[in-house]
Motif scaffolding. Structure first.
Motif, PDB file in Angstrom:
ATOM      1  N   LEU A 122       0.895  -1.167   0.000  1.00  0.00           N
ATOM      2  CA  LEU A 122       0.000   0.000   0.000  1.00  0.00           C
ATOM      3  C   LEU A 122       0.930   1.213   0.000  1.00  0.00           C
ATOM      4  O   LEU A 122       1.645   1.436   0.963  1.00  0.00           O
ATOM      5  CB  LEU A 122      -0.892   0.003   1.245  1.00  0.00           C
ATOM      6  N   ARG A 123       0.957   1.942  -1.108  1.00  0.00           N
ATOM      7  CA  ARG A 123       1.996   2.961  -1.288  1.00  0.00           C
ATOM      8  C   ARG A 123       1.541   4.362  -0.898  1.00  0.00           C
ATOM      9  O   ARG A 123       0.408   4.754  -1.166  1.00  0.00           O
ATOM     10  CB  ARG A 123       2.455   2.986  -2.753  1.00  0.00           C
ATOM     11  N   ALA A 124       2.480   5.107  -0.266  1.00  0.00           N
ATOM     12  CA  ALA A 124       2.231   6.512   0.041  1.00  0.00           C
ATOM     13  C   ALA A 124       2.037   7.253  -1.285  1.00  0.00           C
ATOM     14  O   ALA A 124       2.585   6.837  -2.294  1.00  0.00           O
ATOM     15  CB  ALA A 124       3.429   7.074   0.803  1.00  0.00           C
ATOM     16  N   PRO A 125       1.296   8.352  -1.339  1.00  0.00           N
ATOM     17  CA  PRO A 125       0.687   9.003  -0.177  1.00  0.00           C
ATOM     18  C   PRO A 125      -0.718   8.507   0.168  1.00  0.00           C
ATOM     19  O   PRO A 125      -1.205   8.811   1.243  1.00  0.00           O
ATOM     20  CB  PRO A 125       0.617  10.466  -0.613  1.00  0.00           C
ATOM     21  N   ASP A 126      -1.385   7.729  -0.726  1.00  0.00           N
ATOM     22  CA  ASP A 126      -2.792   7.436  -0.402  1.00  0.00           C
ATOM     23  C   ASP A 126      -3.002   6.015   0.129  1.00  0.00           C
ATOM     24  O   ASP A 126      -4.081   5.687   0.603  1.00  0.00           O
ATOM     25  CB  ASP A 126      -3.715   7.727  -1.595  1.00  0.00           C
ATOM     26  N   PHE A 127      -1.974   5.176   0.044  1.00  0.00           N
ATOM     27  CA  PHE A 127      -2.020   3.826   0.637  1.00  0.00           C
ATOM     28  C   PHE A 127      -3.233   3.004   0.185  1.00  0.00           C
ATOM     29  O   PHE A 127      -3.885   2.343   0.992  1.00  0.00           O
ATOM     30  CB  PHE A 127      -1.983   3.915   2.173  1.00  0.00           C
ATOM     31  N   ARG A 128      -3.515   3.012  -1.114  1.00  0.00           N
ATOM     32  CA  ARG A 128      -4.615   2.203  -1.636  1.00  0.00           C
ATOM     33  C   ARG A 128      -4.081   0.860  -2.118  1.00  0.00           C
ATOM     34  O   ARG A 128      -2.887   0.713  -2.392  1.00  0.00           O
ATOM     35  CB  ARG A 128      -5.319   2.909  -2.824  1.00  0.00           C
ATOM     36  N   LEU A 129      -4.991  -0.109  -2.206  1.00  0.00           N
ATOM     37  CA  LEU A 129      -4.632  -1.434  -2.719  1.00  0.00           C
ATOM     38  C   LEU A 129      -4.766  -1.427  -4.240  1.00  0.00           C
ATOM     39  O   LEU A 129      -5.837  -1.116  -4.767  1.00  0.00           O
ATOM     40  CB  LEU A 129      -5.562  -2.485  -2.106  1.00  0.00           C
ATOM     41  N   ASP A 130      -3.680  -1.776  -4.909  1.00  0.00           N
ATOM     42  CA  ASP A 130      -3.688  -1.805  -6.370  1.00  0.00           C
ATOM     43  C   ASP A 130      -4.010  -3.242  -6.815  1.00  0.00           C
ATOM     44  O   ASP A 130      -3.201  -4.157  -6.622  1.00  0.00           O
ATOM     45  CB  ASP A 130      -2.302  -1.378  -6.864  1.00  0.00           C
ATOM     46  N   PRO A 131      -5.193  -3.461  -7.410  1.00  0.00           N
ATOM     47  CA  PRO A 131      -5.588  -4.824  -7.805  1.00  0.00           C
ATOM     48  C   PRO A 131      -4.573  -5.491  -8.734  1.00  0.00           C
ATOM     49  O   PRO A 131      -4.389  -6.708  -8.677  1.00  0.00           O
ATOM     50  CB  PRO A 131      -6.929  -4.633  -8.507  1.00  0.00           C
ATOM     51  N   ALA A 132      -3.900  -4.685  -9.567  1.00  0.00           N
ATOM     52  CA  ALA A 132      -2.910  -5.260 -10.492  1.00  0.00           C
ATOM     53  C   ALA A 132      -1.721  -5.814  -9.706  1.00  0.00           C
ATOM     54  O   ALA A 132      -1.208  -6.907 -10.005  1.00  0.00           O
ATOM     55  CB  ALA A 132      -2.461  -4.200 -11.491  1.00  0.00           C
ATOM     56  N   GLU A 133      -1.296  -5.069  -8.673  1.00  0.00           N
ATOM     57  CA  GLU A 133      -0.184  -5.567  -7.833  1.00  0.00           C
ATOM     58  C   GLU A 133      -0.595  -6.828  -7.085  1.00  0.00           C
ATOM     59  O   GLU A 133       0.199  -7.744  -6.889  1.00  0.00           O
ATOM     60  CB  GLU A 133       0.243  -4.486  -6.828  1.00  0.00           C
ATOM     61  N   LEU A 134      -1.844  -6.838  -6.655  1.00  0.00           N
ATOM     62  CA  LEU A 134      -2.365  -8.014  -5.940  1.00  0.00           C
ATOM     63  C   LEU A 134      -2.306  -9.243  -6.856  1.00  0.00           C
ATOM     64  O   LEU A 134      -1.787 -10.296  -6.482  1.00  0.00           O
ATOM     65  CB  LEU A 134      -3.804  -7.731  -5.495  1.00  0.00           C
ATOM     66  N   ARG A 135      -2.798  -9.071  -8.068  1.00  0.00           N
ATOM     67  CA  ARG A 135      -2.794 -10.188  -9.022  1.00  0.00           C
ATOM     68  C   ARG A 135      -1.375 -10.651  -9.332  1.00  0.00           C
ATOM     69  O   ARG A 135      -1.102 -11.845  -9.424  1.00  0.00           O
ATOM     70  CB  ARG A 135      -3.456  -9.774 -10.342  1.00  0.00           C
ATOM     71  N   ALA A 136      -0.490  -9.690  -9.457  1.00  0.00           N
ATOM     72  CA  ALA A 136       0.893 -10.021  -9.820  1.00  0.00           C
ATOM     73  C   ALA A 136       1.597 -10.779  -8.701  1.00  0.00           C
ATOM     74  O   ALA A 136       2.570 -11.505  -8.950  1.00  0.00           O
ATOM     75  CB  ALA A 136       1.647  -8.732 -10.149  1.00  0.00           C
ATOM     76  N   ALA A 137       1.110 -10.633  -7.480  1.00  0.00           N
ATOM     77  CA  ALA A 137       1.769 -11.299  -6.339  1.00  0.00           C
ATOM     78  C   ALA A 137       1.408 -12.783  -6.251  1.00  0.00           C
ATOM     79  O   ALA A 137       2.089 -13.555  -5.574  1.00  0.00           O
ATOM     80  CB  ALA A 137       1.392 -10.590  -5.041  1.00  0.00           C
ATOM     81  N   VAL A 138       0.338 -13.178  -6.926  1.00  0.00           N
ATOM     82  CA  VAL A 138      -0.139 -14.568  -6.818  1.00  0.00           C
ATOM     83  C   VAL A 138       0.595 -15.463  -7.812  1.00  0.00           C
ATOM     84  O   VAL A 138       0.731 -15.114  -8.985  1.00  0.00           O
ATOM     85  CB  VAL A 138      -1.664 -14.629  -7.080  1.00  0.00           C
ATOM     86  N   THR A 139       1.099 -16.593  -7.313  1.00  0.00           N
ATOM     87  CA  THR A 139       1.734 -17.575  -8.206  1.00  0.00           C
ATOM     88  C   THR A 139       1.024 -18.925  -8.001  1.00  0.00           C
ATOM     89  O   THR A 139       0.071 -19.012  -7.223  1.00  0.00           O
ATOM     90  CB  THR A 139       3.230 -17.777  -7.861  1.00  0.00           C
ATOM     91  N   ASP A 140       1.545 -19.971  -8.664  1.00  0.00           N
ATOM     92  CA  ASP A 140       0.873 -21.269  -8.475  1.00  0.00           C
ATOM     93  C   ASP A 140       1.214 -21.906  -7.128  1.00  0.00           C
ATOM     94  O   ASP A 140       0.681 -22.951  -6.784  1.00  0.00           O
ATOM     95  CB  ASP A 140       1.173 -22.216  -9.650  1.00  0.00           C
TER      96      ASP A 140
END
Ligand SMILES: Cc1ncc(COP(=O)(O)O)c(C=O)c1O
Length: 369
Positions: A122-140
């Motif tokens: 969750l990045r400054a300054p607004d600390f929102r969740l980026d769905p693309a980053e979330l998806r990219a973090a998932v592996t098999d």
């Protein structure tokens, strides 16, 4: 940092514990339980009255239906719920997607179970969740998401859209979500907390953790709980058996009374906390440390890079001497040191007079490097 505050006589805006205790009626119920012979081991899953009260709480606030016998387990604070969930469910090598910055016990426990953490920042300054980053973090190899909303330390309350993104990823990749909701009632400006378990298809794959510590200002009681599908709850119980087995016999019935008989306390607390948040944020702004105004929790975050500090750790170590105030360098909650390097976490769960003293000291001090 709390030890540093004591040693230097500083105002402690670091550690997150309230100055004022929770409802007197709940303390009276604990005293009654102590005097009334509730002093031996509680049942492993927790006293029935508390499990029933937790189930009623989840129904009253969120419309979730839980069987108190198979879908609720009482833990030694949410901290033990996190530990037991990870020990009971995660195998060595499993990947766990987790929001960064982290609540500190997550990292320790993920290391203890041999999990691989996959941060989503969750990045400054607004600390929102980026769905693309979330998806990219998932592996098999990903099996779990460890979520925290309202989020410590950023103060973000995940929106319905952000929660839907988590649910979509969990459903698509057959993930179990462990969600830490200890600040569930401490939200501001109409930002409502929505439990992930209420989203379509998620009750079956979500283990929800919470505690009485924040909602009722009894952080020292360490009475928490895990709720969810019987298979997930029994995994928590199996691990907890060999951690504490059970704790807080006289406190458990008192927390049951809190949930049942003081249902409005957390809302009143949140309204009061919002005023103290405003006091802290206004004072920080006046001192040249404009914060991101938090949507929930006990904490506000500021950046100190513009004051010339190479990192917030150095700033926080200098702060007691410069200003007589203690705060927490947020980089300790990050793997990605750059993302948190210049961030400082300030607690506003303190008496208004303490906050006023702290921000007055900051305003009167030279905070530039
Ligand atoms: C996000 C988060 N989870 C869990 C806890 C610990 O909860 P408890 O005191 O109920 O163990 C805290 C306390 O600071 C917290 O901030």
């Amino acid at each position: 940092m709390s030890a540093l505050a004591v040693a230097t006589g500083s105002v402690n805006l670091g550690q997150g514990f309230p100055d004022a205790d929770g409802p007197p009626s709940v303390i009276a119920a604990a005293v009654e339980a102590l005097r009334g012979g509730r002093n031996q081991y509680a049942p492993g899953p927790g006293v029935p009255a508390l499990r029933q009260a937790v189930a009623r709480h989840q129904h009253r606030h969120y419309g979730l239906d839980l069987d108190p016998d198979s879908q609720v387990v009482v833990t030694t604070g949410c901290t033990e719920a996190v530990a037991a969930a990870l020990l009971g469910l995660v195998d060595p090598g499993d990947e766990v997607v987790v929001l960064e910055p982290y609540y500190d016990s997550y990292v320790a426990m993920l290391q203890m179970v041999g999990a691989v953490r996959r941060p989503v920042t969750l990045r400054a300054p607004d600390f929102r969740l980026d769905p693309a980053e979330l998806r990219a973090a998932v592996t098999d190899r990903t099996r779990f998401v460890l979520l925290n909303s309202p989020h410590n330390p950023t103060g973000t309350v995940l929106t319905s859209a952000e929660l839907s993104a988590v649910a979509d990823v969990a459903l698509e990749h057959d993930l179990v979500v462990i969600t830490d909701e200890v600040y569930e009632h401490l939200t501001f400006d109409g930002h409502a907390h929505v439990p992930l378990a209420t989203l379509p298809g998620m009750a079956e794959r979500t283990l929800t953790l919470s505690s009485a510590g924040k909602s009722y200002s009894f952080t020292g009681w360490k009475v928490g709980w895990a709720t969810g599908p019987p298979a997930l709850v029994s995994a928590v119980l199996a691990a907890k058996q060999w951690l504490t087995f059970t704790s807080g016999s006289p406190l458990q019935p008192a927390v049951a009374r809190a949930l049942d008989d003081e249902p409005d306390f957390p809302r009143t607390l949140a309204a009061d906390l919002q005023q103290r948040r405003d006091l802290l944020c206004a004072g920080l702004t006046k001192a040249g440390l404009t914060p991101r105004v938090p949507e929930g929790t006990y904490f506000a975050t500021t950046d100190v890079a513009h004051l010339g500090w190479e990192d917030a750790h150095t700033f926080c170590l200098a702060l007691p001497e410069r200003a007589g105030v203690v705060a927490i360098p947020a980089q300790v909650f990050y793997d990605d040191a750059d993302a948190g390097r210049h961030l400082v976490r300030w607690a506003f769960c303190k008496d208004a007079s303490v906050i006023e003293d702290g921000v007055r000291r900051l305003a009167e001090s030279d905070l530039t490097r």
